[in-house]
Each structure stands twice: as C-alpha cells, then as structure tokens.
Write an enzyme that holds these catalytic residues in place. Structure first.
Site, PDB file in Angstrom:
ATOM      1  N   SER A  74     -10.915   4.330   0.585  1.00 19.52           N
ATOM      2  CA  SER A  74     -11.351   2.862   0.544  1.00 19.52           C
ATOM      3  C   SER A  74     -12.087   2.364   1.509  1.00 19.52           C
ATOM      4  CB  SER A  74     -10.077   1.808   0.343  1.00 19.52           C
ATOM      5  OG  SER A  74      -9.314   2.183   1.301  1.00 19.52           O
ATOM      6  N   ASP A 112      -7.146  10.667   4.069  1.00 16.24           N
ATOM      7  CA  ASP A 112      -7.439  10.659   2.599  1.00 16.24           C
ATOM      8  C   ASP A 112      -8.401  12.065   2.180  1.00 16.24           C
ATOM      9  OD1 ASP A 112      -6.610   9.611   0.202  1.00 16.24           O
ATOM     10  OD2 ASP A 112      -7.673   7.622   0.434  1.00 16.24           O
ATOM     11  N   LYS A 141      -3.628  12.874   1.955  1.00 17.96           N
ATOM     12  CA  LYS A 141      -3.250  12.371   0.700  1.00 17.96           C
ATOM     13  C   LYS A 141      -4.449  12.816  -0.549  1.00 17.96           C
ATOM     14  CE  LYS A 141      -3.866   7.736  -0.444  1.00 17.96           C
ATOM     15  NZ  LYS A 141      -4.781   8.171  -1.683  1.00 17.96           N
ATOM     16  N   GLU A 143      -5.359  12.294  -4.761  1.00 17.66           N
ATOM     17  CA  GLU A 143      -5.124  11.729  -6.125  1.00 17.66           C
ATOM     18  C   GLU A 143      -4.874  12.621  -7.158  1.00 17.66           C
ATOM     19  OE1 GLU A 143      -8.069   8.522  -6.974  1.00 17.66           O
ATOM     20  OE2 GLU A 143      -7.926   7.879  -4.898  1.00 17.66           O
ATOM     21  N   GLU A 210       0.284   3.579  -7.441  1.00 16.94           N
ATOM     22  CA  GLU A 210      -0.602   2.575  -7.400  1.00 16.94           C
ATOM     23  C   GLU A 210      -0.931   1.805  -8.810  1.00 16.94           C
ATOM     24  OE1 GLU A 210      -4.376   3.146  -5.398  1.00 16.94           O
ATOM     25  OE2 GLU A 210      -5.122   1.157  -6.118  1.00 16.94           O
TER      26      GLU A 210
HETATM   27  O1  KIV Z   1      -7.787   4.497   0.089  1.00 13.95           O
HETATM   28  C1  KIV Z   1      -6.923   3.696  -0.146  1.00 13.95           C
HETATM   29  O2  KIV Z   1      -7.039   2.669   0.366  1.00 13.95           O
HETATM   30  C2  KIV Z   1      -5.888   4.367  -0.840  1.00 13.95           C
HETATM   31  C3  KIV Z   1      -4.664   3.080  -0.921  1.00 13.95           C
HETATM   32  C4  KIV Z   1      -5.014   2.195  -1.777  1.00 13.95           C
HETATM   33  C5  KIV Z   1      -3.121   3.584  -1.408  1.00 13.95           C
HETATM   34  O3  KIV Z   1      -5.331   5.131  -1.322  1.00 13.95           O
END
Ligand code: KIV
Length: 307
Positions: A74, A112, A141, A143, A210
């Site tokens: 994000s 991420d 992390k 998805e 989410e």
């Molecule tokens: O990138 C992000 O901010 C996220 C959160 C919304 C969990 O993956």
C-alpha cells in the site's frame, strides 16, 4: 471498498489494558514465534500491526508500541501516488523495507511481496522473499488462497516465515472488479475457510483477513491454530492491522468504514506550513534568535552599523 460507506471518524477513548506495551517503554525484539503464539483464545493479548514505509514512520510506529510493522505494498497508494498496488515492484519494496529496518524497531518487520514477485515460480518467489529479508524483513507477507500453497511451502522451506493474506486482496483488484467485501455468501465463506486452512497447513505463521464479514473472520479465527490479523474483518480476530496514513489522517479523501482515525495530521501539517509561509511573507521569520551572528571583528570589517 466500494460497498463500505465512509463512517465519521470515531474518537478513541479506551485506555490500554494493564499488560499492554506502553509507548516509549523499552522492550525486546518481537519474534515470529512470539507472534505465532498470540491466539486470544489461549489468553494472549491481541496483535497490533501497523503499516510503515520509511524510517520516521517505523520509528513512530515502534514508539507507539505496535507488535509488527508491515511494509505494505500500500506504499503504492499512500506514498508513491499510484492508483493501486499493482504498480509497485520488488525493487520498490526492498527500498522501503530497508528504510523501515533502519529504524531498528523492536516490532517485527514484515515485508509485503508485491504483485508478480511470487506469481511466476516458487524459485522466483523464494529469491524475491530473500531480497526482502536481506533488506531487513523478519518475515514476508503474500496475498491469495489455495493457489499460493506451493509458493508458501517453498518460501517456508527456505526458512523465511510467511504471513498469508486472504479475503479482499488488493492485488486481485482486476479479477475482483474493484475493492469489494469478500466471502459474503456461504460458498464464498467456505472457500475462504478452506484457503485459510491450506495456508496454515502450508506453514504460514499468521494470516491477514481483509474485507470479510465479521462472522467469517470469527469462524476462521476459531478454526485456525495460527493467529488471524483483521482489517475490515470485525473484532473477533487475534489482532488488527491498519494503514499508517489512514490511522493518522495523512491520506487524501474519504477513508473506508473499517478505519478509525486517531488523529488528523494532514490538517496539523497544513496549518503549520501555512503559518511558516505567512511568517516568511510578513518578515516574521527568521527572528534574530533564529539567525547566526558574526563576531565584532566581522561586523567591523563589513562596516555594519553599531559594530
Ligand atoms: O499493504 C497493506 O497495507 C496491506 C494491509 C492492508 C494488510 O496489505
């Protein structure tokens, strides 16, 4: 989320529980096994995770006592000005993860994995996950549900802890046709619950939920042995995550229903900058006390009056 009307910002009034980490309190590093053990049904305190994208943000989040800092993709919308998260690359994420890591937080840093960094092959995914670890992440992390099992297994085999992320997965914006709450019917809920189990079996140490109905998040949380961390998933998860810019009111435009804004820092910053501009224009800044002065010799040499 398209079907989540913007709610007025709620005012936080609740004091932290007696066992909570106090802002500024010294603490040791938060590790993956420590987070893995945080199931509320076993009496553990909820996990607190916040995104951050740079050194000052990570320093502030850590001082606020969060357990984990997610260097979220994000960063695309919140920092880099892109319309969605599909625009960030592994190089972007490595740079931001390294900046966050320089804050040397006690909080666990989770990097991420961006779109297309784990979609091509398990080997490619392991190599990209390793880049985030080398940049300073203690876990990564990614998805997706059942389709991610081989990739999660490969990354876990490489000794890199993986946090899963199911439900409204922003990298799936194109096939989802927008940012929509997921698992709203029984079939969708069953498939999400199956994915959650598969990701746990594949070795994920925690799972972000989410944009799912609270009852679905409660069921997943109840059935899994690993902790769930919710965002727009109701109060029954083992932890909660928010985006730094949403929580602090640094964003631009309406925030989704699930966001609670604890401050309006964009307004504070705008007022401060407007005051600076007015002071420069009126000659009130800089004052004598904000200026360096020469020695008497220098003043005399320059013929300054009063030397
Ligand atoms: O990138 C992000 O901010 C996220 C959160 C919304 C969990 O993956």
């Amino acid at each position: 989320m398209t079907d989540s009307p913007t709610a007025p910002a709620a005012t936080p009034t609740v004091a932290p529980p007696p066992t909570a980490i106090r802002p500024g309190q010294p603490r040791g590093p938060v590790t993956v096994p420590m987070l893995r053990a945080r199931k509320r049904r076993a009496g553990a305190e909820p996990i607190v995770m916040l995104t951050a994208y740079d050194e000052p943000g990570a320093r502030i989040a850590d001082a606020g006592g969060v357990d984990a800092i997610l260097v979220g993709d994000s960063v695309a919308n919140n920092v880099l000005g892109y319309p969605d998260t599909l625009h960030v690359t592994i190089d972007d994420m490595v740079r931001h993860t390294a900046a966050v890591a320089r804050a040397r937080s006690a909080a666990l840093v989770v990097g991420d994995m961006p779109w297309m960094s784990y979609h091509l092959s398990p080997d490619d995914a392991v190599s990209n996950a390793a880049s985030l670890v080398r940049a300073g992440a203690g876990a990564v992390k990614l998805e997706g549900g059942l389709q991610r099992v081989p990739v999660v297994e490969a990354i876990v085999r490489a000794e890199i802890p993986v946090m899963g992320h199911v439900g409204l997965t922003p990298q799936s914006v194109l096939p989802m046709g927008g940012y929509r709450v997921q698992a709203r019917d029984a079939d969708g809920a069953r498939s999400l619950i199956d994915s959650a189990h598969a990701l746990e079996d594949a070795g994920c140490f925690a799972l972000v939920l989410e944009g799912v109905p609270d009852v679905v998040a409660a069921r997943v949380t109840d059935e899994l042995e690993i902790p769930t961390i919710g965002i727009g998933a109701g109060p029954h998860c083992d932890g909660q995550v928010l985006v730094f810019h949403d929580l602090l009111g640094l964003g631009n435009g309406p925030v989704p229903k699930f966001v609670r804004q604890y401050a309006q820092l964009a307004d504070v910053a705008t007022q401060a900058i407007a005051a600076f501009a007015a002071d420069v224009r009126s000659g009130a800044f800089p004052a004598d006390a904000e200026s360096y002065h020469g020695s008497d010799d220098l003043d005399r040499g320059l013929g300054v009056a009063g030397a």
